[in-house]
Design a protein around this motif. Structure first.
Motif, PDB file in Angstrom:
ATOM      1  N   UNK A 331       0.825  -1.205   0.000  1.00  0.00           N
ATOM      2  CA  UNK A 331       0.000   0.000   0.000  1.00  0.00           C
ATOM      3  C   UNK A 331       0.862   1.258   0.000  1.00  0.00           C
ATOM      4  N   UNK A 332       1.945   1.235   0.766  1.00  0.00           N
ATOM      5  CA  UNK A 332       2.850   2.389   0.795  1.00  0.00           C
ATOM      6  C   UNK A 332       3.495   2.599  -0.565  1.00  0.00           C
ATOM      7  N   UNK A 333       3.890   1.518  -1.212  1.00  0.00           N
ATOM      8  CA  UNK A 333       4.483   1.622  -2.551  1.00  0.00           C
ATOM      9  C   UNK A 333       3.508   2.279  -3.522  1.00  0.00           C
ATOM     10  N   UNK A 334       2.241   1.889  -3.456  1.00  0.00           N
ATOM     11  CA  UNK A 334       1.222   2.486  -4.323  1.00  0.00           C
ATOM     12  C   UNK A 334       1.076   3.981  -4.044  1.00  0.00           C
ATOM     13  N   UNK A 335       1.108   4.332  -2.748  1.00  0.00           N
ATOM     14  CA  UNK A 335       0.956   5.740  -2.349  1.00  0.00           C
ATOM     15  C   UNK A 335       2.101   6.596  -2.875  1.00  0.00           C
ATOM     16  N   UNK A 336       3.313   6.112  -2.727  1.00  0.00           N
ATOM     17  CA  UNK A 336       4.487   6.929  -3.057  1.00  0.00           C
ATOM     18  C   UNK A 336       4.758   7.007  -4.553  1.00  0.00           C
ATOM     19  N   UNK A 337       4.190   6.109  -5.314  1.00  0.00           N
ATOM     20  CA  UNK A 337       4.380   6.154  -6.765  1.00  0.00           C
ATOM     21  C   UNK A 337       3.324   6.990  -7.462  1.00  0.00           C
ATOM     22  N   UNK A 338       2.196   7.198  -6.760  1.00  0.00           N
ATOM     23  CA  UNK A 338       1.070   7.856  -7.393  1.00  0.00           C
ATOM     24  C   UNK A 338       1.137   9.374  -7.379  1.00  0.00           C
TER      25      UNK A 338
END
Length: 338
Positions: A331-338
């Protein structure tokens, strides 16, 4: 700082700090295998590095033989940088650390980091057992660091030492200084080394340490300009409520430290059993922790980045359930890439 130059979450790198957390007495093997599984998971997600920390005489941490665990994790991954966050240098002979990390770099070229701290990573009795009464309590850290660096690069000692690190000599292994106060921040700046601050357990000094590092920075063969990484507790779940529930594992871990009660990590609970004094201490120690659903975490992460202007964040997600821990990093990866 103008909006044009303000860093966004997608502009920086993200890494993982792991302590090989132990859930139950007698399951060390499982803890170490979970660490490698987590490293494989975050490698696929694009995280930059995976560091393991040296602690001793703590029944909830299995990464005491840090260089050995680094080899275990590096052998199970292929692109992820793997390193120490950190090795507590006064516990060891600099030559031994040079040989250990020289060996790791020889086995996994271009993928090994050497993060160094000057605290013992344990209590005084255990520190005595580690150092056999002969070592320092960190006051000669600059000398130990200079000796260690000279084993990798003999030109730093003008080639006067008759002792060589084999493997180690001539290898380009990034050395980071780690800290929870201003001491290592100033030293890292003066030596032109990258610096990582432990905001995940020492939030009070975060900004002052980063300012100290940047104001004392001198360009070196290693870096032209400062490079600061900040450790931060981050727990992400589908909702704020679930994340706050999962975060009670981290809170119980710190409560146990406050109470001097040694125990494996605990499953989450609906309500913490703690006094007002303990809750205040907990709040102070975990002040920069970021907990919540994706939107909450995204907002808090950006606020933390605005405040620190970090070049990289090293995330610690202390979650009892391994699959939910992996999900938090996703979830953090999705947040930081978006």
């Amino acid at each position: 700082m103008s909006n044009q130059t303000k860093k966004q979450l997608k502009d920086i790198s993200y890494s993982v700090l792991d302590l090989a957390p132990v859930k139950e007495i007698g399951e060390i093997s499982d803890a170490l295998h979970r660490s490698r599984d987590l490293a494989q998971h975050v490698e696929k997600l694009g995280y930059n590095r995976f560091w393991l920390a040296e602690h001793h005489n703590m029944p909830f941490i299995a990464s005491s033989a840090t260089s050995v665990v680094i080899g275990h994790v590096a052998a199970g991954t292929s692109t992820l940088r793997v390193g120490s966050g950190g090795v507590m240098l006064p516990n060891h002979s600099p030559l031994v650390i040079a040989e250990q990390f020289g060996t790791l770099e020889s086995l996994f070229p271009g993928r090994i980091d050497l993060g160094l701290g000057r605290a013992p990573g344990t209590d005084q009795r255990t520190a005595f057992a580690l150092r056999r009464g002969q070592g320092s309590m960190g006051q000669d850290f600059p000398d130990l660091l200079g000796e260690l660096r000279s084993y990798f690069d003999p030109t730093l000692s003008q080639g006067t030492s008759p002792v060589r690190a084999v493997p180690g000599e001539g290898l380009d292994i990034p050395i980071w200084l780690l800290g929870s106060s201003l001491y290592s921040a100033q030293l890292a700046g003066e030596l032109g080394l990258p610096y990582s601050f432990a905001s995940h357990f020492s939030p009070k000094n975060t900004i002052s340490a980063l300012e100290t590092y940047r104001s004392h920075f001198k360009p070196s063969k290693v870096l032209d300009e400062p490079y600061a990484m900040v450790g931060v507790n981050v727990i992400v779940a589908d909702t704020d409520e679930e994340a706050n529930f999962l975060a009670t594992t981290l809170q119980q871990q710190f409560l146990n430290l406050i109470r001097n009660h040694e125990a494996p990590i605990q499953p989450p609970v609906e309500k913490l059993n703690a006094s007002e004094y303990e809750l205040a201490a907990l709040h102070q120690q975990l002040a920069t922790s970021i907990v919540g659903g994706p939107e909450t975490v995204k907002r808090k992460m950006q606020e933390f980045l605005d405040e620190t202007q970090a070049d990289e964040m090293m995330v610690i997600s202390s979650i009892y359930d391994h699959e939910k821990r992996k999900k938090s990093y996703k979830l953090l990866s999705d947040i930081t890439k978006g």
